[in-house]
Design an enzyme around this catalytic site. Structure first.
Site, PDB file in Angstrom:
ATOM      1  N   ASP A  24      21.233 -14.680   5.826  1.00  0.00           N
ATOM      2  CA  ASP A  24      22.203 -15.308   4.931  1.00  0.00           C
ATOM      3  C   ASP A  24      22.044 -16.810   5.126  1.00  0.00           C
ATOM      4  O   ASP A  24      22.601 -17.382   6.065  1.00  0.00           O
ATOM      5  CB  ASP A  24      23.624 -14.853   5.271  1.00  0.00           C
ATOM      6  CG  ASP A  24      24.670 -15.515   4.388  1.00  0.00           C
ATOM      7  OD1 ASP A  24      24.395 -15.736   3.197  1.00  0.00           O
ATOM      8  OD2 ASP A  24      25.767 -15.813   4.898  1.00  0.00           O
ATOM      9  N   GLU A  84      19.156 -13.575   1.102  1.00  0.00           N
ATOM     10  CA  GLU A  84      20.056 -13.699  -0.045  1.00  0.00           C
ATOM     11  C   GLU A  84      19.608 -14.843  -0.948  1.00  0.00           C
ATOM     12  O   GLU A  84      19.222 -15.909  -0.472  1.00  0.00           O
ATOM     13  CB  GLU A  84      21.489 -13.933   0.440  1.00  0.00           C
ATOM     14  CG  GLU A  84      22.512 -13.762  -0.663  1.00  0.00           C
ATOM     15  CD  GLU A  84      23.930 -13.747  -0.134  1.00  0.00           C
ATOM     16  OE1 GLU A  84      24.698 -14.625  -0.529  1.00  0.00           O
ATOM     17  OE2 GLU A  84      24.243 -12.849   0.684  1.00  0.00           O
ATOM     18  N   ASP A 156      29.150 -14.649   8.586  1.00  0.00           N
ATOM     19  CA  ASP A 156      27.743 -14.986   8.346  1.00  0.00           C
ATOM     20  C   ASP A 156      26.817 -13.869   8.820  1.00  0.00           C
ATOM     21  O   ASP A 156      25.870 -13.507   8.128  1.00  0.00           O
ATOM     22  CB  ASP A 156      27.384 -16.309   9.021  1.00  0.00           C
ATOM     23  CG  ASP A 156      28.143 -17.478   8.414  1.00  0.00           C
ATOM     24  OD1 ASP A 156      28.022 -17.692   7.202  1.00  0.00           O
ATOM     25  OD2 ASP A 156      28.858 -18.166   9.163  1.00  0.00           O
TER      26      ASP A 156
END
Length: 190
Positions: A24, A84, A156
């Site tokens: 991420d 992502e 996260d």
């Protein structure tokens, strides 16, 4: 600086196991999560975050992300990675900075010889929660449930683990399977 929140760095080279590193990306905090996939079974390996120093220059911060992901690739030896995809913010400067952090991360993974797949936040949430517009607490809770963790991972790390889970299951459909017989009520499974 890499902050680990658990797990071990054992090798995944034994028969049929695929190790996946989920990322991420973020300029301040880049979340990571590592899982092993054997068929439809998933096992938690480790997670945490890479933190860059906000007082450093942009190139130094990007270097921290790059070096951190190279270190994680060496430690965990994943065969695949899922990152992502950046969404477009109202603030174009924030979007640009996030894109640069993401680029540093992808470059580190590719330089480490890892196959990289990309997923939108909507795809990840749909795969893990069954709702592409799920909030962070719903993602955290489903990641905890799917990986049988003792507690919710940090936001996260949860997003990174969710990215890895979505990749393990082809990016779609897991949410419907994982929540069969369950329903969401005020951000929690009921």
């Amino acid at each position: 600086m890499i902050v680990h929140t658990g797990g071990t760095a054992t090798s995944a080279s034994n028969g049929g196991i695929v190790r996946i590193l989920g990322v991420d990306p973020g300029l301040r905090v880049t979340g990571f999560g590592v899982i092993d996939q054997c068929g439809q079974k998933l096992a938690y390996v480790g997670s945490g975050c890479i933190r860059s120093n906000e007082k450093e220059s942009l190139p130094q911060r990007l270097g921290t992300i790059y070096a951190g992901l190279r270190e994680l690739a060496e430690k965990y030896r994943p065969q695949q990675a899922a990152v992502e995809i950046v969404f477009v913010n109202v603030n174009s400067q924030s979007t640009l900075l996030l894109g640069q952090a993401r680029g540093a991360g992808i470059a580190a993974l590719v330089a480490s010889g890892i196959e990289v797949a990309e997923y939108t936040a909507l795809q990840v949430k749909q795969a893990v929660v069954g709702n592409g517009h799920a909030d962070k607490t719903q993602v955290q809770h489903m990641v905890r449930r799917l990986l049988s963790l003792p507690g919710d991972p940090s936001p996260d790390a949860a997003d990174a683990l969710a990215c890895a889970i979505a990749h393990a299951h082809g990016g779609q459909g897991l949410g419907a399977l994982a929540t069969r017989g369950l329903r969401m009520h005020k951000g929690r499974l009921a």
